[in-house]
Design an enzyme around this catalytic site. Sequence first.
Site, short mmCIF file in Angstrom:
data_model
loop_
_atom_site.label_atom_id
_atom_site.label_comp_id
_atom_site.label_asym_id
_atom_site.label_seq_id
_atom_site.Cartn_x
_atom_site.Cartn_y
_atom_site.Cartn_z
N ASP A 60 -9.00 -25.93 25.40
CA ASP A 60 -9.80 -25.01 24.61
C ASP A 60 -8.91 -24.52 23.47
O ASP A 60 -7.88 -23.89 23.71
CB ASP A 60 -10.24 -23.84 25.51
CG ASP A 60 -10.97 -22.77 24.73
OD1 ASP A 60 -11.85 -23.13 23.95
OD2 ASP A 60 -10.64 -21.59 24.89
N THR A 93 -13.79 -23.92 18.79
CA THR A 93 -12.55 -23.24 18.36
C THR A 93 -11.52 -24.25 17.88
O THR A 93 -10.71 -23.95 17.02
CB THR A 93 -11.95 -22.41 19.51
OG1 THR A 93 -11.96 -23.21 20.69
CG2 THR A 93 -12.77 -21.18 19.75
N THR A 94 -11.56 -25.46 18.45
CA THR A 94 -10.62 -26.50 17.99
C THR A 94 -11.09 -27.01 16.62
O THR A 94 -10.28 -27.16 15.70
CB THR A 94 -10.57 -27.67 18.99
OG1 THR A 94 -10.58 -27.14 20.31
CG2 THR A 94 -9.33 -28.49 18.81
N ASP A 396 -17.33 -21.13 27.80
CA ASP A 396 -17.76 -21.86 26.60
C ASP A 396 -19.21 -22.28 26.70
O ASP A 396 -19.96 -22.19 25.73
CB ASP A 396 -16.88 -23.11 26.39
CG ASP A 396 -15.61 -22.76 25.63
OD1 ASP A 396 -15.41 -21.56 25.39
OD2 ASP A 396 -14.84 -23.66 25.28
#
Length: 528
Positions: A60, A93-94, A396
Amino acid sequence: MPPKVPSNATFKNKEKPQEVRKANIIAARAVSDAIRTSLGPKGMDKMIKTARGEIIISNDGHTILKQMAILHPVAKMLVEVSAAQDAEAGDGTTSVVILTGALLGAADRLLNMGIHPTIIAESFQRAAKRSVDILLEMSHRISLNDREDLIRAATTSLSSKIVSQYSQFLAPLAVESVLRIANEDSTNVDLNDIRLIKKVGGTIDDTEMIDGVVLTQTAVKTAGGPTRKEKAKIALIQFQISPPKPDTENNIVVSDYRQMDRILKEERAYLLNICKKIKKAKCNVLLIQKSILRDAVNDLALHFLSKLNIMVVKDIEREEIEFLSKSLGCKPIADLELFTEDRLGSADLVEEIDSDGSKIVKLTGIKSNNAKPTVSVIIRGANNMILDETDRSLHDALCVIRCLVKERGLIAGGGAPEIEVARRLTKEARAMEGVESFVWQEFANALEVIPTTLAENAGLNSIKVVTELRSRHESGELNDGISVRRSGTTNTFDEHILQPVLVSTSAITLASECVKSILRIDDITFSR
């Protein structure tokens, strides 16, 4: 020997702002390259050893960046971008960090052409705004009653995590949890109403959602109190049921056994009075907050409570108080004088059950009027690392569904939207004139970093795949992206690779804002 020039004079020329910008861009891109490999379903995981010696395994983006020891102030901005994406959308988020890195690379090339940084930054923002419009235009509207679509979006989010083989099981669980606390009219979901409880033991398959409240603390059995109560009246107390202590250290010298008796008698009377008051309010389940100063409840009090047939659960953490009072509809009681029946919550059944080798207290059938619907999910796993990662992955997935509650649109995943936006921006850039056209062209090329990275991580030939995608999109197939299962390009919408439109729009907006603030910096000074 030439006289020594003071160091400030060296920077009188024009070179410094360029050098600072270059250094900033290099630092920020180093961070984005560090987590590029963890994007997508075939992305790799990172193992992080914290300063305290704990080990975290995760892919994550936000978790990895949060734990990285980053010193450069501009590189820290990327961590904040991923935190902002985590708060806004929860997933992607990546991608947002990789996108920021790619945009900075594009900005670097434009700066080398001699274009002014402010012009680049502002054109980037205009291009980002246009991208958001294109994404919203190509999204498919859904309703919250359409469970299949919600489950597919959650499955896509889980597919890049360690727990991907359990996604058939965890995705419906996440959807069910959110739908319990949200309805067709809600515009947002408070994920604090969903409590994820981690318990070692069992496998991920044993993860379950409980309609009601679960306490990891167990009922106190030392004095033979009950461990099961039907038609429970629940009180949540924050005072102690033990003899009061003076604030200072005092010693009492007892010279006579009659005095000793009196002390013990007083103590008994004091405790009995408290217990009777509790019984009088018709309370039969008592939750006691953890106390630091003295015992929250002593053995004598436990004995009285078990004689009065009251179930006791002690050591409730301070963080849990708010959740419990919200879910049970009872108000926390801080003083014995306030212990009245209207402050109690009620439930059909409170019982201690054995679940995979550890005991938990389960409260079901909560029917208080002022109780908010909340959900507890017990996550099981073989060890703590798996548990933590399952917790993050479920979070998530919950965020993905929260995005769909906020903005009810789904788009195809697998790099399809990025290629489509890049294609449309390139087309529009050709119709523009001057610098703006260059900047939009670079912005469009930078967006292709997402499909390129997905292809690279899946071991495909990225140049071939991205070129093929471009030609397919040219011929009007909007939803074509990379399918890792097919190891090639395919219509990802039909393959059920879906993501909420909010994830992509917020990623592009946040990335362009971050690039704008990085480009506007032309000097770094240190304060004393």
